[in-house]
Design an enzyme around this catalytic site. Sequence first.
Site, mmCIF file in Angstrom:
data_model
loop_
_atom_site.group_PDB
_atom_site.id
_atom_site.type_symbol
_atom_site.label_atom_id
_atom_site.label_comp_id
_atom_site.label_asym_id
_atom_site.label_seq_id
_atom_site.Cartn_x
_atom_site.Cartn_y
_atom_site.Cartn_z
ATOM 1 N N ARG A 163 -45.941 -1.573 -27.995
ATOM 2 C CA ARG A 163 -46.969 -0.902 -28.815
ATOM 3 C C ARG A 163 -48.228 -1.770 -28.977
ATOM 4 O O ARG A 163 -48.617 -2.112 -30.105
ATOM 5 C CB ARG A 163 -46.398 -0.494 -30.174
ATOM 6 N N ARG A 449 -38.521 6.137 -44.568
ATOM 7 C CA ARG A 449 -39.933 5.961 -44.231
ATOM 8 C C ARG A 449 -40.587 7.276 -43.818
ATOM 9 O O ARG A 449 -41.786 7.461 -43.960
ATOM 10 C CB ARG A 449 -40.091 4.970 -43.061
HETATM 11 C C1 EPZ Z 1 -48.088 7.932 -33.168
HETATM 12 O O1 EPZ Z 1 -47.842 6.555 -32.874
HETATM 13 C C2 EPZ Z 1 -47.045 8.299 -34.222
HETATM 14 N N1 EPZ Z 1 -47.209 7.440 -35.369
HETATM 15 C C3 EPZ Z 1 -45.644 8.098 -33.630
HETATM 16 O O2 EPZ Z 1 -44.686 8.552 -34.567
HETATM 17 C C4 EPZ Z 1 -45.497 8.947 -32.387
HETATM 18 O O3 EPZ Z 1 -44.269 8.660 -31.782
HETATM 19 C C5 EPZ Z 1 -46.621 8.615 -31.383
HETATM 20 O O4 EPZ Z 1 -47.904 8.763 -32.004
HETATM 21 C C6 EPZ Z 1 -46.581 9.514 -30.169
HETATM 22 O O5 EPZ Z 1 -46.620 10.840 -30.532
HETATM 23 C C7 EPZ Z 1 -48.204 7.707 -36.257
HETATM 24 O O6 EPZ Z 1 -48.992 8.619 -36.132
HETATM 25 C C8 EPZ Z 1 -48.297 6.790 -37.429
HETATM 26 P P1 EPZ Z 1 -49.434 6.128 -29.277
HETATM 27 P P2 EPZ Z 1 -48.895 5.696 -32.047
HETATM 28 O O7 EPZ Z 1 -50.547 5.175 -29.497
HETATM 29 O O8 EPZ Z 1 -50.261 6.151 -32.357
HETATM 30 C C9 EPZ Z 1 -49.200 2.962 -25.760
HETATM 31 C C10 EPZ Z 1 -42.795 8.444 -35.956
HETATM 32 O O9 EPZ Z 1 -41.579 8.394 -35.711
HETATM 33 N N2 EPZ Z 1 -50.421 2.320 -26.278
HETATM 34 O O10 EPZ Z 1 -49.759 7.521 -28.938
HETATM 35 O O11 EPZ Z 1 -48.560 4.290 -32.236
HETATM 36 C C11 EPZ Z 1 -48.000 2.763 -26.677
HETATM 37 O O12 EPZ Z 1 -47.420 1.512 -26.493
HETATM 38 C C12 EPZ Z 1 -43.772 7.598 -35.125
HETATM 39 O O13 EPZ Z 1 -43.308 9.133 -36.839
HETATM 40 C C13 EPZ Z 1 -51.018 1.325 -25.527
HETATM 41 O O14 EPZ Z 1 -50.535 0.966 -24.458
HETATM 42 O O15 EPZ Z 1 -48.484 6.128 -30.555
HETATM 43 C C14 EPZ Z 1 -47.097 3.905 -26.270
HETATM 44 O O16 EPZ Z 1 -46.325 3.547 -25.173
HETATM 45 C C15 EPZ Z 1 -43.085 6.728 -34.130
HETATM 46 N N3 EPZ Z 1 -52.151 0.744 -25.994
HETATM 47 C C16 EPZ Z 1 -48.092 5.000 -25.912
HETATM 48 O O17 EPZ Z 1 -49.367 4.374 -25.761
HETATM 49 C C17 EPZ Z 1 -52.724 1.122 -27.190
HETATM 50 O O18 EPZ Z 1 -53.747 0.548 -27.579
HETATM 51 C C18 EPZ Z 1 -48.226 6.090 -26.966
HETATM 52 O O19 EPZ Z 1 -48.446 5.481 -28.203
HETATM 53 C C19 EPZ Z 1 -52.104 2.146 -27.933
HETATM 54 C C20 EPZ Z 1 -50.954 2.735 -27.455
#
Ligand code: EPZ
Length: 475
Positions: A163, A449
């Site tokens: 993440r 949470r």
């Molecule tokens: C949001 O997380 C949600 N959390 C997550 O819900 C949800 O699983 C996720 O979106 C996907 O739908 C909140 O809104 C607080 P992403 P987020 O950035 O924003 C990669 C729950 O259970 N990435 O869309 O952190 C990352 O590692 C939680 O309620 C990068 O590489 O998810 C992942 O593999 C868990 N670089 C992918 O993108 C970055 O700068 C998607 O993550 C950012 C992300």
Amino acid sequence: MALSSSTLCHQNLTKPYYISFHKQPHILSHLQFQTPPKTLTLDPKFTITGGCKLSGHVPISGSKNSALSILAATLCCSGTSKLHGVPNLSDTRTMASILRSLGAEIEACNGEMWINADGVGSVEPCPEDIGKIRGGFFVIGPLLARFGEAVVALPGGCDIGTRPVDLYIRGLRALGAIVELGDGKVRAQAANGRGLVGGRFRLDHPSVGATETLMMAACMADGVTVLSNVAKEPEVIDLARFLTGSGACVEGAGSDTLYIKGKNQLHGSECIVPPDRIEAGTFMLAAAITRSSISMSPVIPSHVACLIDKLLAAGCKITCAHDTLEVSAVPDDVGDNLQGFDVRTCPFPGFPTDLQPQTMVLLTTCNGSSIVEETVFENRMGHVRELQKLGARIQVCGSTAVICGKEKGSALLSSQLVAKDLRGGVSLVLAGLAAEGVTEISGIAHIDRGYENLDAKLRLLGADIKRLIPLTSPL
Ligand code: EPZ
């Protein structure tokens, strides 16, 4: 609160004592926005007696992930913002604590929150709180846009992958910020010493958090910003709706390109946090897993369309009327068993990664074998080992799992399980509902949470679930 005497025994004073919460539904209203008293908060557990059928109606709470980003956005606004339907979760309380650590004033009562950020004087939120939730990091956008600088610790949240925050950093640089990552913090400041400047940025992949944070930052940048390959999740649309209601100019939310014309100032506004699609999906799967029929509301059917399609393909019956959704997997309705299906998680409108663990539990109870491929997070199979303790036959290779369904006469058998993250944790609760015997789940703080009064809501539907809270000292 009445304690049941049977749960207290006085034989051995060294062993922590547990009091049991298994009283009836009126508990729902009483718990609004109150943190449990200190002595009662050490590693509570759930015990679940499996095999109960569920029935009746369950209320769906406001969306955790929409509430978190909208709370962050209130930092952009002068005056007071009023939010309705904010779920009572440890995550939303942590977010409130983050805003207070910056100097915001917050009143909360029964799901309503008043936030006034006029008094914000710090650009460095409490690092400990940021370390508890991913959503806390989103404040870097509004702080940088409003004050021209921000110092934010790297976020915490579920341990489901590395993440990183590289997209946030590169996106903010595209808006004219100097951004450095060091000693576990991201330090950012407007290169021109004043504020952000509109620009263009294409996200490598549609990150929800990066999209929301850059959208908030761009709302107060000088000029127009175009963000492409952005996330299309409903939570992104909810945030854009709040920002627009606060005077921002955001177009394209829900599509893969956002156009944002920056404004000097936004004003406080009122909004209702839409229902939590992941909580709704979790209860839909609870009905299917226990072969029951339940209804729930409010639900926005298009937000759970992917799951509806899968459950219909499995053989469930689903009806939607206005914002009420009913799922039936009662044998009379659907025959003696459901069919397995394959799942590949994807960004919205694809199958939500936040329903992957719960869906895997259903597939262990269906006919035939199924394949689950997790493409959003690289380490979101932690729940499998716990499900295997119940006798689930699941093989994992990287981010792909092969689930062998139910054989005649086989059933999940109760065990002692440990929740390690939010959605993986709730999948263990669903498995406990289906397993023969009494399943014990510890680490339920992860589940609290993201689910408001989960055990009370399940009891409302007829589940035999107790929340045991250890007492460190005799009463
Ligand atoms: C949001 O997380 C949600 N959390 C997550 O819900 C949800 O699983 C996720 O979106 C996907 O739908 C909140 O809104 C607080 P992403 P987020 O950035 O924003 C990669 C729950 O259970 N990435 O869309 O952190 C990352 O590692 C939680 O309620 C990068 O590489 O998810 C992942 O593999 C868990 N670089 C992918 O993108 C970055 O700068 C998607 O993550 C950012 C992300």
